[in-house]
Design a protein around this motif. Structure first.
Motif, short mmCIF file in Angstrom:
data_model
loop_
_atom_site.label_atom_id
_atom_site.label_comp_id
_atom_site.label_asym_id
_atom_site.label_seq_id
_atom_site.Cartn_x
_atom_site.Cartn_y
_atom_site.Cartn_z
N SER A 339 0.82 -1.21 0.00
CA SER A 339 0.00 0.00 0.00
C SER A 339 0.86 1.26 0.00
O SER A 339 2.04 1.24 0.34
CB SER A 339 -0.92 0.00 1.22
N ASP A 408 -3.07 -6.01 1.14
CA ASP A 408 -3.33 -4.57 1.15
C ASP A 408 -2.63 -3.93 -0.05
O ASP A 408 -1.40 -3.84 -0.08
CB ASP A 408 -2.83 -3.95 2.45
N SER A 410 -3.87 -0.88 -1.22
CA SER A 410 -4.52 0.43 -1.22
C SER A 410 -3.56 1.57 -1.55
O SER A 410 -2.35 1.45 -1.42
CB SER A 410 -5.18 0.68 0.14
N ASN A 432 -7.86 -5.16 1.12
CA ASN A 432 -7.98 -3.71 0.97
C ASN A 432 -7.45 -3.31 -0.40
O ASN A 432 -6.25 -3.39 -0.67
CB ASN A 432 -7.18 -3.01 2.07
N SER A 434 -8.62 -0.26 -1.73
CA SER A 434 -9.16 1.10 -1.79
C SER A 434 -8.19 2.09 -2.41
O SER A 434 -6.98 1.84 -2.51
CB SER A 434 -9.53 1.56 -0.38
#
Length: 578
Positions: A339, A408, A410, A432, A434
């Motif tokens: 991320s 993750d 993101s 995740n 996002s």
């Protein structure tokens, strides 16, 4: 190592030389009859029980033959060590384990011990500076010292210097200040984390050919990492996290096949990743998060068959994530966090297909000893840790369960659709994606992620409806689908009944609970008082009036309501209703 309980009965034998009652659940006061009858004891281990009360350490001086003594980990037991009385001596004592015994001062009787080899005073409340006599004994008397653990106390001042040959030296989680002495002996395991050490890492570590673990984390060390640390032949743990180190990561990691953990996160390191990291073929944890490393994704790491944790978050990585072509890429990877970088391009289907470690962990969850944590094969006290985002909160896992899995990606620039094969990662607990540019629909295959506890797909360009099948995710505690282009009715039932508006905001074409927007496409008609009254003789307005004026009078008004459709003026007149 059983489940024995209750108090210890009085001893009445004189001949016993070895007594081990450790790792049980014995309760009550410490058995003082030991001091009266067992005067020939050479080995006494009462650790890891539930003994209570107060023990005067001077009583142990009656056991003059004692070589080994352990009363560690009795959380209800307190030990009285009189700082004004050092007359008692255990002339043969070589092993003293007094961890978690509420000790508040540095034991003065240690000054007279001549043969001490192993000392554990960790997890106590010892404060102040280490006495000068202790440092002198380390240098001149205890030259065969193997094990020293003073961690988790309130010690201050300068670091003590262990003698050469010490294989385990831990003083972490104290308040030591200053730099690392250039004369510090080269222990096999050197743990100086969680103090206030400053300065640079001394070059004398280049001579530590037998060093097994170097843990200098959570200090204020600056400067560059000595290049030699990557080539130490026996080093298995290199933990320099949370310091102020800068410059490049050591470029030469030799094929010593020993590195299990490399944690350089939360520093100011820059440059690119050295390809020689691929030589660390038994590496399990690689954490480089929160630095300034600028490089493409190190796909050449996929050949590391033992790698379980890979965290590259919050750096300057860029480009696409593609496979390097290994036959079995990342087979044991369970924590994958890239991320807050600048990765772009589509999410590779073949990349997620390789995550065998996230597909089935049923063998770990049903282990006869219960939940298991990552641990070192050498069995030392070091625990692997990692910081991850769990349910929207940054959380440090000080111990990592072998069943914990998360992805993750993101805050990057990924695009394209969510690969359907992610649904095959049945043991995944967190996903995740996002703050990217992901489009397409939410795959129905996500319903197979039956262990999922949090799912964040917010701030993307997702379209279509939310799959009704996601209501089958019984462990889903946090859901964020906000700021997309989703439409249609929000599924209801099971966990979806617990999610609030903020899970869906920024999707103007979504409707239904918990949003205030109704999914009824019919235009709203102006309310008809007569229609409402006709629907039921005792409509809600009639009932409201009835509660105000009495049940009988309310029935009368209800009938009047039907006939005139204008009863409110009469209600106000007769009942004072406003």
């Amino acid at each position: 190592m059983n489940q024995l309980t209750g108090p210890i009965s009085k001893f009445s034998t004189y001949s016993l030389t070895s007594l081990s009652l450790s790792h049980n659940k014995f309760q009550g006061d410490f058995p003082n009859s030991i001091f009266e009858f067992l005067k020939y004891l050479t080995y006494l281990d009462m650790s890891s029980n539930d003994f209570s009360g107060l023990v005067n350490f001077s009583e142990f001086s009656k056991l003059e033959n004692l070589i080994f003594l352990s009363v560690s980990n009795n959380k209800f037991l307190s030990t009285n060590i009189n700082s004004n009385n050092v007359d008692y001596v255990l002339p043969n004592l070589g092993n003293l384990y007094f961890s978690s015994c509420s000790v508040t001062i540095f034991p003065p009787f240690l000054a007279k011990l001549q043969n001490l080899r192993n000392l554990d005073l960790s997890n106590n409340k010892i404060h102040g500076k280490i006495p000068n006599w202790f440092s002198d004994n380390l240098l001149y008397t205890w030259k065969s010292m193997n094990f020293i653990d003073l961690s988790f106390n309130q010690l201050q001042g300068d670091l003590p210097i262990p003698p050469n040959g010490t294989y385990y030296f831990a003083v972490s989680n104290n308040n030591f200040t200053g730099g690392i002495p250039s004369t510090l002996s080269l222990s096999t395991e050197l743990i100086l984390s969680h103090n206030h050490l400053s300065g640079t890492i001394p070059s004398m570590f280049c001579n530590a050919t037998f060093l097994d673990a170097l843990i200098l984390s959570h200090n204020h060390l600056s400067g560059v990492i000595p290049q030699c640390l990557g080539a130490l032949p026996d080093l298995t743990i290199l933990d320099l996290q949370v310091n102020n180190l800068h410059g490049n990561i050591p470029t030469h990691f030799s094929q010593n096949y020993n590195f299990q953990t490399i944690k350089l996160n939360n520093n100011q390191l820059d440059g690119s990743l050295p390809r020689s990291l691929s030589n660390c073929i038994i590496l399990e944890v690689l954490d480089l998060a929160e630095n300034n490393i600028e490089d493409v994704f190190p796909s050449w790491l996929e050949g590391l068959q033992e790698l379980q944790v890979l965290s590259l978050k919050a750096n300057k990585f860029h480009g696409t994530i593609t496979s390097f072509g290994a036959k079995h890429p990342f087979p044991k990877l369970r924590i994958f966090d890239v991320s807050n970088n600048k990765f772009s391009g589509p999410l590779s289907t073949s990349f997620f297909e390789s995550f065998q470690g996230m597909k089935d962990l049923s063998n770990s969850t049903h282990h006869p000893r219960g939940l298991l944590y990552m641990h070192r094969s050498s069995g030392t006290a070091y625990n692997d840790s990692v910081v991850v985002i769990i349910k929207g909160q940054s959380t440090e896992l000080v111990r990592i369960l072998t069943t914990f899995t998360t992805i993750d990606l993101s805050n990057n620039m990924f695009e394209g659709e969510i690969p359907h094969v992610i649904g095959e990662l049945s043991s995944l607990k967190g996903l995740n994606l996002s703050h990217n540019k992901i489009s397409g629909t939410i795959p129905k295959t996500l319903e197979n992620l039956t262990s999922l506890e949090w799912l964040d797909l917010s701030w993307n360009q997702l379209k279509g409806e939310i799959p009704m099948a996601l209501t089958n995710l019984n462990f889903l505690a946090v859901l964020n689908l906000s700021e997309n282009q989703l439409k249609g009715i929000i599924p209801i039932g099971e966990q979806f009944n617990t999610f609030q508006n903020n899970s869906y905001i920024g999707n103007p074409m979504l409707c239904g609970f918990p949003l205030s927007k109704s999914c009824d496409n019919d235009k709203e008609q102006p309310p008809s008082v007569f229609a409402e009254a006709k629907e039921s003789l005792f409509g809600w307005k009639a009932v409201a009036v009835g509660y105000g004026c009495g049940v009988v009078f309310g029935m009368f008004l209800g009938r009047l309501f039907i006939k005139t459709a204008k009863p409110l003026w009469l209600a106000r007149l007769l009942c004072g209703y406003t």
